[in-house]
Design an enzyme around this catalytic site. Sequence first.
Site, short mmCIF file in Angstrom:
data_model
loop_
_atom_site.label_atom_id
_atom_site.label_comp_id
_atom_site.label_asym_id
_atom_site.label_seq_id
_atom_site.Cartn_x
_atom_site.Cartn_y
_atom_site.Cartn_z
N GLN A 125 0.74 -1.26 0.16
CA GLN A 125 -0.17 -0.05 -0.08
C GLN A 125 0.81 1.09 0.06
O GLN A 125 0.57 2.20 -0.52
CB GLN A 125 -0.87 -0.16 1.23
CG GLN A 125 -1.88 1.04 0.96
CD GLN A 125 -2.93 0.94 -0.03
OE1 GLN A 125 -3.10 -0.12 -0.42
NE2 GLN A 125 -3.42 2.08 -0.61
N ALA A 146 -5.50 4.91 -0.70
CA ALA A 146 -5.27 5.10 1.09
C ALA A 146 -3.81 5.28 1.26
O ALA A 146 -3.05 4.50 0.48
CB ALA A 146 -5.84 3.97 1.62
N SER A 151 -5.90 1.28 4.69
CA SER A 151 -6.64 0.84 3.55
C SER A 151 -7.17 -0.46 4.03
O SER A 151 -6.93 -1.41 4.75
CB SER A 151 -5.46 0.42 2.45
OG SER A 151 -6.02 -0.43 1.58
N HIS A 153 -7.82 -2.57 2.04
CA HIS A 153 -7.47 -4.00 1.25
C HIS A 153 -6.19 -4.57 2.34
O HIS A 153 -6.07 -5.48 2.05
CB HIS A 153 -6.40 -3.53 0.13
CG HIS A 153 -7.58 -2.88 -1.07
ND1 HIS A 153 -8.09 -4.20 -1.75
CD2 HIS A 153 -8.01 -1.77 -1.55
CE1 HIS A 153 -8.80 -3.44 -2.87
NE2 HIS A 153 -8.79 -2.15 -2.44
N ASP A 160 -11.31 -5.49 -5.37
CA ASP A 160 -11.80 -4.58 -6.40
C ASP A 160 -12.16 -5.46 -7.51
O ASP A 160 -11.28 -6.48 -7.72
CB ASP A 160 -10.50 -3.72 -7.03
CG ASP A 160 -10.35 -2.62 -5.86
OD1 ASP A 160 -11.13 -2.17 -4.96
OD2 ASP A 160 -9.25 -1.99 -5.82
N GLU A 209 -16.50 4.80 -6.02
CA GLU A 209 -15.88 3.53 -6.50
C GLU A 209 -16.84 2.27 -6.51
O GLU A 209 -16.77 1.59 -5.49
CB GLU A 209 -14.61 3.42 -5.58
CG GLU A 209 -13.36 4.68 -5.68
CD GLU A 209 -12.17 4.00 -5.05
OE1 GLU A 209 -12.10 2.83 -4.09
OE2 GLU A 209 -11.32 4.93 -5.00
N HIS A 212 -15.21 -1.21 -5.79
CA HIS A 212 -14.58 -1.97 -4.66
C HIS A 212 -15.76 -2.27 -3.51
O HIS A 212 -16.60 -1.33 -3.19
CB HIS A 212 -13.75 -0.45 -4.19
CG HIS A 212 -13.27 -0.58 -2.86
ND1 HIS A 212 -11.68 -1.26 -2.47
CD2 HIS A 212 -13.86 -0.46 -1.44
CE1 HIS A 212 -11.63 -1.25 -1.28
NE2 HIS A 212 -12.76 -1.05 -0.67
#
Length: 254
Positions: A125, A146, A151, A153, A160, A209, A212
């Site tokens: 990230q 981010a 994040s 993620h 995503d 988004e 996401h």
Amino acid sequence: MGPMAPLTRRAVLALGGLAATGLLAPHASADAAPATGGRLPRQVRRAGSPTDLERHDRDNLLVVVTKDRPLDPVDYAPDDLVDWRDPDYQLRAEVADQLSDLFDAAQEEGHRLRVISGYRSHETQRETYDYWVRTTGRKAADATSARPGHSEHQTGLAVDLDNDKGTCYLDQCFGDTAEGRWLAEEAHRFGFVISYPEGQRERTGYTYEPWHVRYVGPTVAGDMHREGFLLLEDYLAAEALRPALRRPGRARPV
């Protein structure tokens, strides 16, 4: 300044995930149950049977992270990551399991989805965010990516998605595709919500988004869909004010 260090292959793949997310740092739960390999039939989960994460790791499952609320520790990494049909993408085991069901259901209705970003480590990230700062400037980067430690993620709960055509790859027009519309309407059945809905930039700090999605479990995702909550933090705030409606065995959100 010296030459820029080359990005790792996983970091390059992650660059597609402008979908930064903000999720608060999950703290490791001492009584969290290890992920299991078996899967309940889809119809049983939809009927309300709680998943392992819903029963044993709810605090991490529903933890909220924003631009102002970093993960704790900032280099947090889930201990139950598995490959998602491809070693380039990883997710927490239950998330991968539920996403498989989502993909199967989408395909049954003629929609072909693909993963374009999954779990990202703190280091990945950092590389992703730094790339966008260099490429677009910090202000633009902060609207779409981010900072490391902030994040979704990094929690292994976010993914995503794109369709197999790639015509709206990481573009808001994905929300207008057949796959994007299906995802917005049906993702909750499998425990996923869109983290950055349209019209919520002032609240989330990120642009819309539609690609996401973040896993919160079928129970909460279903509640949010039925009750009209767009953001997880709003749902949790409302739940905290109505303990009588909280399901037996569900921990109070932190």
